[in-house]
Motif scaffolding. Structure first.
Motif, PDB file in Angstrom:
ATOM      1  N   GLY A 117       5.879   3.337 -12.485  1.00  0.00           N
ATOM      2  CA  GLY A 117       6.836   3.070 -11.419  1.00  0.00           C
ATOM      3  C   GLY A 117       6.749   4.033 -10.252  1.00  0.00           C
ATOM      4  O   GLY A 117       7.635   4.066  -9.407  1.00  0.00           O
ATOM      5  N   VAL A 118       5.686   4.811 -10.199  1.00  0.00           N
ATOM      6  CA  VAL A 118       5.515   5.784  -9.114  1.00  0.00           C
ATOM      7  C   VAL A 118       5.070   5.074  -7.834  1.00  0.00           C
ATOM      8  O   VAL A 118       5.525   5.414  -6.739  1.00  0.00           O
ATOM      9  CB  VAL A 118       4.505   6.879  -9.520  1.00  0.00           C
ATOM     10  CG1 VAL A 118       4.229   7.835  -8.381  1.00  0.00           C
ATOM     11  CG2 VAL A 118       5.016   7.628 -10.751  1.00  0.00           C
ATOM     12  N   LEU A 119       4.165   4.107  -7.978  1.00  0.00           N
ATOM     13  CA  LEU A 119       3.687   3.322  -6.835  1.00  0.00           C
ATOM     14  C   LEU A 119       3.954   1.844  -7.081  1.00  0.00           C
ATOM     15  O   LEU A 119       3.752   1.351  -8.185  1.00  0.00           O
ATOM     16  CB  LEU A 119       2.172   3.518  -6.635  1.00  0.00           C
ATOM     17  CG  LEU A 119       1.693   4.878  -6.150  1.00  0.00           C
ATOM     18  CD1 LEU A 119       0.167   4.911  -6.130  1.00  0.00           C
ATOM     19  CD2 LEU A 119       2.242   5.189  -4.779  1.00  0.00           C
ATOM     20  N   SER A 120       4.402   1.166  -6.040  1.00  0.00           N
ATOM     21  CA  SER A 120       4.605  -0.279  -6.140  1.00  0.00           C
ATOM     22  C   SER A 120       3.267  -0.992  -5.923  1.00  0.00           C
ATOM     23  O   SER A 120       2.287  -0.387  -5.473  1.00  0.00           O
ATOM     24  CB  SER A 120       5.604  -0.747  -5.079  1.00  0.00           C
ATOM     25  OG  SER A 120       5.026  -0.622  -3.790  1.00  0.00           O
ATOM     26  N   GLN A 121       3.240  -2.265  -6.218  1.00  0.00           N
ATOM     27  CA  GLN A 121       2.020  -3.033  -5.993  1.00  0.00           C
ATOM     28  C   GLN A 121       1.662  -3.043  -4.505  1.00  0.00           C
ATOM     29  O   GLN A 121       0.491  -2.960  -4.147  1.00  0.00           O
ATOM     30  CB  GLN A 121       2.169  -4.454  -6.518  1.00  0.00           C
ATOM     31  CG  GLN A 121       0.857  -5.205  -6.521  1.00  0.00           C
ATOM     32  CD  GLN A 121       0.890  -6.403  -7.437  1.00  0.00           C
ATOM     33  OE1 GLN A 121       1.875  -6.660  -8.104  1.00  0.00           O
ATOM     34  NE2 GLN A 121      -0.198  -7.136  -7.471  1.00  0.00           N
ATOM     35  N   ALA A 122       2.672  -3.119  -3.653  1.00  0.00           N
ATOM     36  CA  ALA A 122       2.424  -3.086  -2.213  1.00  0.00           C
ATOM     37  C   ALA A 122       1.797  -1.754  -1.798  1.00  0.00           C
ATOM     38  O   ALA A 122       0.883  -1.716  -0.967  1.00  0.00           O
ATOM     39  CB  ALA A 122       3.720  -3.321  -1.449  1.00  0.00           C
ATOM     40  N   GLU A 123       2.258  -0.662  -2.389  1.00  0.00           N
ATOM     41  CA  GLU A 123       1.692   0.654  -2.076  1.00  0.00           C
ATOM     42  C   GLU A 123       0.257   0.768  -2.579  1.00  0.00           C
ATOM     43  O   GLU A 123      -0.597   1.333  -1.889  1.00  0.00           O
ATOM     44  CB  GLU A 123       2.562   1.759  -2.672  1.00  0.00           C
ATOM     45  CG  GLU A 123       3.905   1.888  -1.971  1.00  0.00           C
ATOM     46  CD  GLU A 123       4.870   2.789  -2.708  1.00  0.00           C
ATOM     47  OE1 GLU A 123       5.564   3.575  -2.032  1.00  0.00           O
ATOM     48  OE2 GLU A 123       4.931   2.714  -3.948  1.00  0.00           O
ATOM     49  N   SER A 145     -14.432  -4.846   1.828  1.00  0.00           N
ATOM     50  CA  SER A 145     -13.217  -5.642   1.677  1.00  0.00           C
ATOM     51  C   SER A 145     -12.344  -5.027   0.596  1.00  0.00           C
ATOM     52  O   SER A 145     -12.846  -4.598  -0.455  1.00  0.00           O
ATOM     53  CB  SER A 145     -13.568  -7.073   1.281  1.00  0.00           C
ATOM     54  OG  SER A 145     -14.307  -7.692   2.287  1.00  0.00           O
ATOM     55  N   PRO A 146     -11.021  -4.973   0.832  1.00  0.00           N
ATOM     56  CA  PRO A 146     -10.123  -4.397  -0.195  1.00  0.00           C
ATOM     57  C   PRO A 146      -9.970  -5.345  -1.386  1.00  0.00           C
ATOM     58  O   PRO A 146     -10.081  -6.545  -1.258  1.00  0.00           O
ATOM     59  CB  PRO A 146      -8.811  -4.238   0.552  1.00  0.00           C
ATOM     60  CG  PRO A 146      -8.855  -5.241   1.640  1.00  0.00           C
ATOM     61  CD  PRO A 146     -10.303  -5.374   2.029  1.00  0.00           C
ATOM     62  N   ARG A 147      -9.749  -4.750  -2.533  1.00  0.00           N
ATOM     63  CA  ARG A 147      -9.431  -5.512  -3.730  1.00  0.00           C
ATOM     64  C   ARG A 147      -7.917  -5.647  -3.813  1.00  0.00           C
ATOM     65  O   ARG A 147      -7.189  -4.762  -3.362  1.00  0.00           O
ATOM     66  CB  ARG A 147      -9.923  -4.791  -4.990  1.00  0.00           C
ATOM     67  CG  ARG A 147     -11.405  -4.542  -5.008  1.00  0.00           C
ATOM     68  CD  ARG A 147     -11.787  -3.632  -6.162  1.00  0.00           C
ATOM     69  NE  ARG A 147     -11.087  -2.346  -6.009  1.00  0.00           N
ATOM     70  CZ  ARG A 147     -10.894  -1.474  -6.990  1.00  0.00           C
ATOM     71  NH1 ARG A 147     -11.339  -1.729  -8.181  1.00  0.00           N
ATOM     72  NH2 ARG A 147     -10.271  -0.349  -6.773  1.00  0.00           N
ATOM     73  N   ALA A 148      -7.439  -6.720  -4.383  1.00  0.00           N
ATOM     74  CA  ALA A 148      -6.001  -6.898  -4.583  1.00  0.00           C
ATOM     75  C   ALA A 148      -5.581  -6.233  -5.885  1.00  0.00           C
ATOM     76  O   ALA A 148      -6.274  -6.344  -6.887  1.00  0.00           O
ATOM     77  CB  ALA A 148      -5.658  -8.385  -4.608  1.00  0.00           C
ATOM     78  N   TRP A 149      -4.460  -5.556  -5.856  1.00  0.00           N
ATOM     79  CA  TRP A 149      -3.915  -4.962  -7.076  1.00  0.00           C
ATOM     80  C   TRP A 149      -2.959  -5.922  -7.653  1.00  0.00           C
ATOM     81  O   TRP A 149      -2.020  -6.206  -7.797  1.00  0.00           O
ATOM     82  CB  TRP A 149      -3.282  -3.614  -6.796  1.00  0.00           C
ATOM     83  CG  TRP A 149      -4.320  -2.562  -6.741  1.00  0.00           C
ATOM     84  CD1 TRP A 149      -5.011  -2.159  -5.648  1.00  0.00           C
ATOM     85  CD2 TRP A 149      -4.829  -1.787  -7.827  1.00  0.00           C
ATOM     86  NE1 TRP A 149      -5.914  -1.190  -5.977  1.00  0.00           N
ATOM     87  CE2 TRP A 149      -5.817  -0.943  -7.312  1.00  0.00           C
ATOM     88  CE3 TRP A 149      -4.550  -1.742  -9.174  1.00  0.00           C
ATOM     89  CZ2 TRP A 149      -6.514  -0.044  -8.117  1.00  0.00           C
ATOM     90  CZ3 TRP A 149      -5.243  -0.859  -9.951  1.00  0.00           C
ATOM     91  CH2 TRP A 149      -6.213  -0.019  -9.428  1.00  0.00           C
TER      92      TRP A 149
END
Length: 58
Positions: free
Chosen positions: A33-39, A54-58
């Motif tokens: 819970g330290v970082l959200s998926q958006a973060e 290209s970025p990967r989706a988390w």
């Protein structure tokens, strides 16, 4: 020439290890819970921008 080839293999192995380590750290930060998926996605986008991929989706 073998020395350079061995160095390249060792460097590539090190990069793969570091990439896997970062993935695990990011996954654990998300699970804790330290970082959200958006973060996580924002971190991925910034890194992808810096390395020209290209970025990967988390």
């Amino acid at each position: 020439m073998n020395i350079d080839s061995n160095d390249t293999v060792a460097e590539r192995a090190e990069l793969h290890f570091l990439a896997a380590l970062v993935d695990e750290l990011m996954r654990k930060l998300h699970q804790a819970g330290v970082l959200s998926q958006a973060e996580l996605n924002a971190v991925e986008q910034e890194v992808a921008r810096r390395v020209g991929r290209s970025p990967r989706a988390w």
